[in-house]
Design a protein around this motif. Structure first.
Motif, mmCIF file in Angstrom:
data_model
loop_
_atom_site.group_PDB
_atom_site.id
_atom_site.type_symbol
_atom_site.label_atom_id
_atom_site.label_comp_id
_atom_site.label_asym_id
_atom_site.label_seq_id
_atom_site.Cartn_x
_atom_site.Cartn_y
_atom_site.Cartn_z
ATOM 1 N N VAL A 138 0.909 -1.042 -0.120
ATOM 2 C CA VAL A 138 -0.101 0.125 -0.195
ATOM 3 C C VAL A 138 0.816 1.319 0.044
ATOM 4 O O VAL A 138 0.495 2.320 -0.486
ATOM 5 C CB VAL A 138 -1.059 -0.009 1.126
ATOM 6 N N LYS A 140 3.590 1.462 -1.600
ATOM 7 C CA LYS A 140 4.181 1.863 -2.872
ATOM 8 C C LYS A 140 3.251 2.420 -3.597
ATOM 9 O O LYS A 140 3.533 3.342 -4.596
ATOM 10 C CB LYS A 140 4.643 0.433 -3.430
ATOM 11 N N GLU A 141 1.895 2.000 -3.554
ATOM 12 C CA GLU A 141 0.767 2.606 -4.455
ATOM 13 C C GLU A 141 0.422 4.069 -3.997
ATOM 14 O O GLU A 141 0.306 4.906 -4.967
ATOM 15 C CB GLU A 141 -0.429 1.949 -4.227
ATOM 16 N N ARG A 142 0.999 4.464 -2.899
ATOM 17 C CA ARG A 142 0.699 5.883 -2.530
ATOM 18 C C ARG A 142 1.857 6.700 -2.150
ATOM 19 O O ARG A 142 1.986 7.564 -1.357
ATOM 20 C CB ARG A 142 -0.299 5.576 -1.086
#
Length: 249
Positions: A138, A140-142
């Protein structure tokens, strides 16, 4: 041919961390009274106890944020951390994920992680960032999102990832489950197992005794600044006294 000699007995244990007769005071009030704790290389050791027992005080003293009145905190039985400033303790391989997360709210996830590696000058920081993102997808996604906008669980993951970016030999985790929903707590402890399996030694302070003893090899119970019990995690889980006081009977 003569029989082979019996194997030599193992030599004396040299713990990675050895806390010896530690006393810590706030002014005239003594918070820790002669604490003795050892953590071996590769172990997960947990410290459980009620609010106000002195658990956070102990971790803050190990990481150099508090100075003890007396006693020693030895790394590899040779380096007394009580003689060093906090930044030198990080340099020695001790990293602290604090109670309450304490992320830099106005900085992005990526910037927080980079700050965790601020004393490093090697070429592997990018690779370690990738490892953090593998542990915490999560993040990495944000990674461009400001940290103050994250949920409590996401901030906890970020605090742990930031501590790991220092590439510690010893990771201090202070109340990683505090204030989190049960499903998030379960995920956090799964990640703690992964970190330990990768070879990082962990000293875990946690009020959720059931989860903490489930992930640890050994445990200590701290009561009003003193170690009241020390045993394997399995033995503490089975102890009637521990079950009544910390595991809900």
């Amino acid at each position: 041919m003569p029989p082979s000699p019996p194997p030599a007995p193992p030599g004396p244990r040299t713990p990675l961390l050895a806390i010896k007769d530690l006393h810590v005071s706030y002014g005239m009030i003594e918070a820790l009274h002669g604490v003795n704790i050892a953590v071996d290389q590769g172990e997960v050791v947990t410290l459980i106890g009620s609010n106000g027992a002195g658990k956070t005080t102990l971790l803050r003293t190990i990481s150099g944020l508090l100075k003890p009145a007396s006693g020693s905190i030895l790394l590899d039985e040779t380096t007394d951390l009580t003689k060093l400033p906090a930044y030198e303790i990080v340099r020695k391989g001790v990293s602290h994920s604090p109670e309450g997360r304490q992320v830099f709210a106005q900085l992005t996830i990526r910037e927080n992680l980079i700050l965790g590696a601020y004393q490093r000058h090697d070429a592997d920081i990018g690779a370690d960032m990738d490892k953090c993102f593998a542990l915490f997808p999560v993040l990495k996604e944000r990674q461009s999102q400001k940290s103050g906008t994250l949920s409590g669980g996401e901030q906890q993951m970020l605090a742990m990832g930031r501590a790991l970016m220092a590439r510690p030999r010893l990771l201090l985790l202070d109340e990683p489950s505090l204030g989190l929903a049960p499903l998030v707590v379960k995920k956090i402890f799964e990640i703690i197992r992964e970190i330990a399996a990768a070879g990082t030694t962990i000293f875990l302070v946690e009020q959720n005794a059931n989860m903490a003893l489930g992930v640890a090899k050994r445990g200590y119970v701290l009561e009003t600044g003193r170690v009241a019990l020390a045993d394997t995690a399995a033995a503490l889980l089975a102890s009637p006294a521990v079950r009544e006081a910390y595991l809900g009977g």
